[in-house]
Scaffold this motif. Structure first.
Motif, short mmCIF file in Angstrom:
data_model
loop_
_atom_site.label_atom_id
_atom_site.label_comp_id
_atom_site.label_asym_id
_atom_site.label_seq_id
_atom_site.Cartn_x
_atom_site.Cartn_y
_atom_site.Cartn_z
N PRO A 23 0.83 -1.21 0.00
CA PRO A 23 0.00 0.00 0.00
C PRO A 23 0.86 1.26 0.00
O PRO A 23 1.71 1.43 0.86
N GLU A 128 -5.68 1.91 -0.31
CA GLU A 128 -6.47 0.71 -0.63
C GLU A 128 -7.67 0.56 0.30
O GLU A 128 -7.97 -0.54 0.78
N ASP A 130 -11.03 -0.23 0.90
CA ASP A 130 -12.05 -0.93 0.12
C ASP A 130 -13.46 -0.66 0.60
O ASP A 130 -14.40 -1.32 0.15
#
Length: 578
Positions: A23, A128, A130
């Motif tokens: 990440p 990231e 989500d």
């Protein structure tokens, strides 16, 4: 259950994300020029924080003074600190930007500025995160990736989201409509937060009206605790005479409820009503569907309930993270039209129409005991997906003709004898409740006439709000270039304006300040872009009566993707809102 949800959604090439080995911890938004030999990829629009005087060709009317705001999508390519780039392919998922044009017709001057309003979303993408829900989503996710994202979205508490919003008011994607006179307290307005950007989620982003600096992220629930839900309409309705604002929140999940409400001028919620999902055979309630706009008369609010439903009562949205993949179309069901009494805010009647779908309503008014409203209608909801059909194709392969085939009809619907229908349905409902269960009420049919063709993003002279009118201005998609069109609703004739190699955005009508002026005495403002391959953005001013160009200003060598706009005069009064 998760496997059933996954199988129910067909994958579409809506966005593309480079896989990252670790990440990244930082992002950089860069302005990138698209090479001629690459597939179509939307480039970034640079922000211009300091006002820039634009070169004007032609003569702006001397009476045209005020500020034109446009909401849109500005960032599609985000440079990550690991040397890779996150590419956003779907046009609705571009990170938010707001444009500001200040007009001074006396000196023929236009000042332009713009500002990114979603830098926090860029950081969430880099990390990231989500839990983000976007229009296109991420088709690269595996079944396991979707399962983890589903778990994280369910697990994340509202308290955590509120904390994120309080720490950074740019952490959500809010880029559809912009309202300069959103109802709020005098203290908030004096603090400069007079500009609110909205989307189809229950999110409100407050901006400084001059600098466009994001100030707060709020929701309707913050205004009143009963206004609970995940979605709302990007296009509310506003009565400038009574200073009342109307919208709804839709709560998805195990208990589907729609709360329809109005706000007063100070942002207070004096009245609201709740419509629940129907039980058994009774279909008079609300079915969880996509509703982008609604209609308002002096007496009623009309909420369309299209058969474009949230899968699994909205759990499909939580599963996929994609608004486009969260729905299914049921062409066997009618479109229902729910009528709300403005004074009592009670759900008083429901009408049934032939199956249709729409993004945008137009004007509406009371005709005796009838309601009349206009809408840009489609036979189904396939238009929802046409915006991404051609993004990754070479120009020769773009299915532009299919977009023209789906051009909207301007339909005029009539809901007859509303008080009588309301009384009949109320009596029948109470009688059935006493004697039977699971019996559907009688719903009268809503008939329509086609009064025009090929008008989307329609606008009109808002001095004619809630009364009969004649002219509509919008975009026309039947030819290779997206042009502008003026439609005469009385004769059915239209005038088209276009520029080869350029695509036009929403046509916003600004009336002449003379209150004795004709309905079409004013100007139409629109932003043009060289699309899909080109770096040129132009603001064009048309005479609304002749529909001929009278002035233009070159904005820059970039593409400014925009959706909806509003205009206020120097005193802050709204002349065109959305």
């Amino acid at each position: 259950f998760i496997q059933r949800v996954a199988r129910s959604h067909k994958k579409r090439p809506l966005s593309r994300t480079n896989k990252k080995s670790q990440p990244p911890v930082a992002t950089h938004i860069s302005y990138q020029v698209m090479a001629e030999n690459t597939p179509i990829r939307i480039q970034n629009c640079p922000e211009t924080r300091e006002p820039l005087r634009l070169g004007v060709k032609g003569q702006i009317p001397k009476w045209l003074e005020g500020v034109f705001y446009k909401a849109g999508q500005g960032v599609f390519n985000i440079d990550l600190n690991n040397g890779k780039t996150h590419h956003i392919a779907h046009p609705f998922d571009g990170l938010s930007i707001v444009h500001r044009f200040e007009f001074d017709g006396r000196t023929n001057k236009v000042l332009y500025s713009s500002r990114y309003t979603a830098e926090g979303v860029a950081k969430r993408l880099a990390q990231e995160d989500d839990t983000l829900i976007m229009f296109g989503g991420d088709p690269c996710k595996t079944i396991f990736g979707k399962a983890f994202a589903f778990y994280h979205r369910v697990k994340t508490s509202q308290t955590a989201r509120d904390r994120m919003h309080e720490e950074d008011p740019t952490t959500e994607l809010v880029n559809v409509t912009v309202m300069p006179n959103f109802p709020m307290s005098k203290e908030a307005r004096d603090a400069g937060m007079g500009l609110v950007v909205k989307t189809d989620a229950n999110i409100l982003q407050y901006l400084d009206r001059d600098t466009l600096e994001p100030k707060q992220l709020k929701s309707y629930t913050d205004i009143h605790p009963s206004l609970v839900g995940q979605t709302s309409a990007a296009h509310p309705q506003y009565d400038e005479d009574t200073e009342e604002y109307f919208n709804f929140t839709l709560n998805l999940g195990l208990k589907v409820e729609m709360t329809v409400f109005k706000l007063d001028a100070n942002g207070k919620c004096p009245k609201h009503t709740t419509i629940t999902k129907p039980k058994g055979g009774d279909e008079s309630g609300i079915l969880p569907s996509y509703i982008h706009s609604m209609s308002l008369t002096d007496r009623y609010l009309v909420l369309p309930n299209y058969p474009f439903y949230f899968a699994y009562n909205g759990l499909g949205l939580v599963w996929s993270g994609s608004l486009a993949d969260a729905f299914y179309w049921d062409g066997d069901k009618p479109t229902l039209l729910h009528v709300i009494d403005r004074q009592t805010m009670k759900h008083v009647a429901t009408y049934e129409a032939d199956t249709y779908f729409a993004f945008h309503t137009l004007n509406a008014w009371d005709d005796g005991d009838d309601i009349v409203f206009d809408v840009s209608a489609y036979d189904d909801a396939s238009i929802m997906y046409r915006s991404n059909d051609f993004l990754e194709l070479e120009p020769a392969a773009r299915p532009r003709a299919t977009v023209g085939d789906a051009a909207a009809q301007v339909r005029r619907y009539r809901l007859k004898d509303v008080p009588m229908v309301a009384a009949s349905q109320s009596y029948r409902a109470s009688w059935m409740a006493r004697n039977f269960s699971g019996v559907s009420p009688i719903r009268p049919r809503a008939e329509y006439d086609v009064v025009g063709e090929d008008i989307e993003l329609g606008r009109y002279n808002e001095r004619y709000n809630r009364r009969p009118y004649r002219y509509v201005y919008g975009i026309s998609t039947k030819k290779p270039e997206i042009g502008l069109q003026k439609l005469d609703l009385v004769t059915g004739r239209s005038i088209r304006w276009e520029e080869p190699g350029m695509s036009a955005s929403e046509a916003v009508f600004i009336p002449c300040p003379d209150h004795d002026a004709a309905e079409d005495d004013g100007v139409v403002l629109s932003i043009l872009n060289a699309w899909p391959r080109g770096n040129r953005c132009t603001l064009v001013v048309l005479d609304a009566r002749t529909f001929k160009e009278i002035a233009r200003a070159e904005v820059g060598e970039f593409t400014a993707s925009t959706l909806h706009g509003s205009f206020v005069d120097p005193q802050g009064r709204s002349l065109a809102t959305n």
